[in-house]
Design a protein around this motif. Sequence first.
Motif, short mmCIF file in Angstrom:
data_model
loop_
_atom_site.label_atom_id
_atom_site.label_comp_id
_atom_site.label_asym_id
_atom_site.label_seq_id
_atom_site.Cartn_x
_atom_site.Cartn_y
_atom_site.Cartn_z
N TYR A 86 -20.22 45.78 58.09
CA TYR A 86 -21.43 45.90 57.78
C TYR A 86 -22.04 46.56 58.79
O TYR A 86 -22.40 46.29 59.85
N ARG A 88 -24.95 48.29 59.86
CA ARG A 88 -26.21 47.87 60.36
C ARG A 88 -26.21 46.61 60.85
O ARG A 88 -27.31 46.17 61.70
N LEU A 89 -25.33 45.72 60.74
CA LEU A 89 -25.42 44.34 61.47
C LEU A 89 -24.51 44.48 62.63
O LEU A 89 -23.63 45.18 62.76
N SER A 90 -24.91 43.41 63.64
CA SER A 90 -24.39 43.36 64.76
C SER A 90 -23.16 42.72 64.37
O SER A 90 -22.60 42.18 63.61
N ASP A 93 -23.52 39.19 63.60
CA ASP A 93 -23.82 38.91 62.44
C ASP A 93 -22.85 39.25 61.30
O ASP A 93 -22.64 38.44 60.28
N LYS A 96 -20.67 36.05 61.26
CA LYS A 96 -21.61 34.96 60.86
C LYS A 96 -21.34 35.09 59.26
O LYS A 96 -21.20 34.00 58.78
N VAL A 97 -21.28 36.12 58.78
CA VAL A 97 -21.17 36.32 57.23
C VAL A 97 -19.98 35.54 56.72
O VAL A 97 -20.03 34.78 55.84
N PHE A 98 -18.93 35.97 57.43
CA PHE A 98 -17.46 35.46 56.75
C PHE A 98 -17.19 33.93 57.49
O PHE A 98 -16.63 33.12 56.91
N ILE B 6 -25.34 32.75 50.92
CA ILE B 6 -24.96 33.71 52.09
C ILE B 6 -25.15 35.27 51.86
O ILE B 6 -25.33 35.76 53.03
N LYS B 10 -27.05 37.43 54.16
CA LYS B 10 -26.74 38.90 54.97
C LYS B 10 -27.87 39.78 54.48
O LYS B 10 -27.79 40.79 55.32
N LYS B 13 -31.07 40.14 56.37
CA LYS B 13 -30.69 40.94 57.91
C LYS B 13 -30.50 42.07 57.61
O LYS B 13 -31.12 43.17 58.42
N ASP B 14 -29.81 42.75 56.87
CA ASP B 14 -29.46 44.17 56.66
C ASP B 14 -30.66 44.76 55.84
O ASP B 14 -30.89 46.04 56.61
N LYS B 17 -32.80 46.35 58.52
CA LYS B 17 -32.35 47.75 59.13
C LYS B 17 -31.96 48.75 58.30
O LYS B 17 -31.41 49.83 58.65
N LYS B 76 -18.43 51.36 51.24
CA LYS B 76 -17.74 50.92 52.74
C LYS B 76 -16.88 49.96 52.58
O LYS B 76 -16.41 49.50 53.53
N THR B 78 -16.93 46.95 51.86
CA THR B 78 -17.37 45.45 52.04
C THR B 78 -17.29 44.44 51.12
O THR B 78 -17.12 43.44 51.12
N LEU B 82 -15.54 41.22 50.82
CA LEU B 82 -15.94 39.79 50.21
C LEU B 82 -15.17 38.98 49.06
O LEU B 82 -15.21 37.65 49.14
N ALA B 85 -12.59 37.37 50.70
CA ALA B 85 -12.77 36.10 51.04
C ALA B 85 -13.17 35.15 50.17
O ALA B 85 -13.82 34.06 50.43
#
Lengths: 282, 228
Positions: A86, A88-90, A93, A96-98, B6, B10, B13-14, B17, B76, B78, B82, B85
């Motif tokens: 991700y 935009r996430l640090s 972070d 943390k998601v995973f 979750i 996420k 937070k996203d 930004k 991307k 992601t 997910l 996972a």
Amino acid sequence: MIRCNDVYKSFSGKTVLAGIGFEISDGEIFGLLGPSGAGKTTLIKILTGQLAFDKGSVVVLDKEVSSLSGEDKKSIGIMMDQFGVYERLSCIDNLKVFADIYGVPHGRIKSTLEQVGLGDAGAKSASTLSKGMRVRLSLARVFMHSPKLIFLDEPTSGLDPQTMRQIHKIILEKKKEGCTIFLTTHNMEEAYKLCDRVALLNEGAIVENGSPEEICRKYNHQKTIKLHLSSGEDILIPHENGSAETISRLLSDGCIETIHSSEPTLETVFLELTGRKLEEDE
Amino acid sequence: MRNSLIIIKKQLKDTLKNKTVLIQFILFPVMTLIMENAIKIDGMPELFFTKLFSIMYVGMAPLTSVASIISEEKEKNTLRVLTMANVKPWQYLMGIGFYVWFICMIGAGVMATGLKKEEVPFYLLIMAVGFSISILAGACIGIFSRNQMTATSIVMPVMMVFAFSPMLAMFNESIEKVARFIYTQQLKRIMDDVTFAGIKADGICILVVNATLMIILFFIAFRKKGLE
């Protein structure tokens, strides 16, 4: 750990994998070598249950891949050729998601980042990371839940040699911890350095497999020794009884600068078997 | 359910930004507050901007943000990470859908500040229904699109129809005749009264048909494409 038997896969009538078969034991690093388009990513997708196959059988963690449960999948870590972070996430972070998905305590995030050399980059946004750091972040995500089986799809593709070495070190540490690692690459040096066994994949079929040393020895048709003389000249000496005397004489005369064995590399074996170079499409 | 939470966490937070999505969420609530307080014209219907912008908000924000979020995750890679996972596609879609609905409801809450207290629950109910239909439409587009560029090219015309037809229908009778079959126009009609008295049987029928159509489209898209 993995047993793949006579697997076939086609897309729109085009055969992508034809009769793939191999076994991977616990704690082994198995490398799948092949040029782009050989079917490496397709095979990883099949082995990880992301893609159905047409024929054959695939057993992962002692179960048919199609019957792997959610719990079983927690024992598997997968890093595909794209980073999947991700942006935009640090870094923290992102992990943390995973960590939440896998039920891993957040306390482990810091140590995982340190393990992959991103200890100081935890607060950095993923979009500001270099390519090598993104690979490491992806690896951190893969390692965080301590999987028994790890799939890495071209983990060092496009990285500089220094970063590549760092990634190799991390992968070898994971092997020491007892992980079984399946990695795809088109870098034969990487395969030689990391893998206990490799399979050479060309146009959807495995053309050779075994330990890198075994394969190279098997295709050592020349059986010569290459001497680099102090005069700057290179000479090839046949690998036979009489050669010892010649080498001994040149050595005592101080004419020899270096001695090299001249067995083929995985690259040349691949070229011999397929007429293609491993990195021709890159 | 845990995985959906979750995803929501996420996404929260996203979004802070993600300027593109953030603007979608706050544009109309902020514009409503400004216009309602800054523009007073004699003869202008009461809460004109609140009602107009609310419908535009329904037709725009959930649609574009859901499509954008899903298509970006696809692009991307992601989303694949997910699902590998063990996050189930429905858990992901539920997380994204609920998150967008929730944020839009906060926006609607801001837009409702000019309404009478007794009108607010009805207004929020109407908005909730509108957001839900738009989210389904956005999810269909997100599922069908391989990347953000494709999603944007599909979202733009759809959004124009949903968000702008109620406004254009105010000025042109022919457009009104067509627009009445779109859920946003029916929501606009209901919104004009902000009471249950404003609800007509034909309006409810059109809303139900629109919602059913979106649900069917969603399932077709999901069955055909999944989240690959």
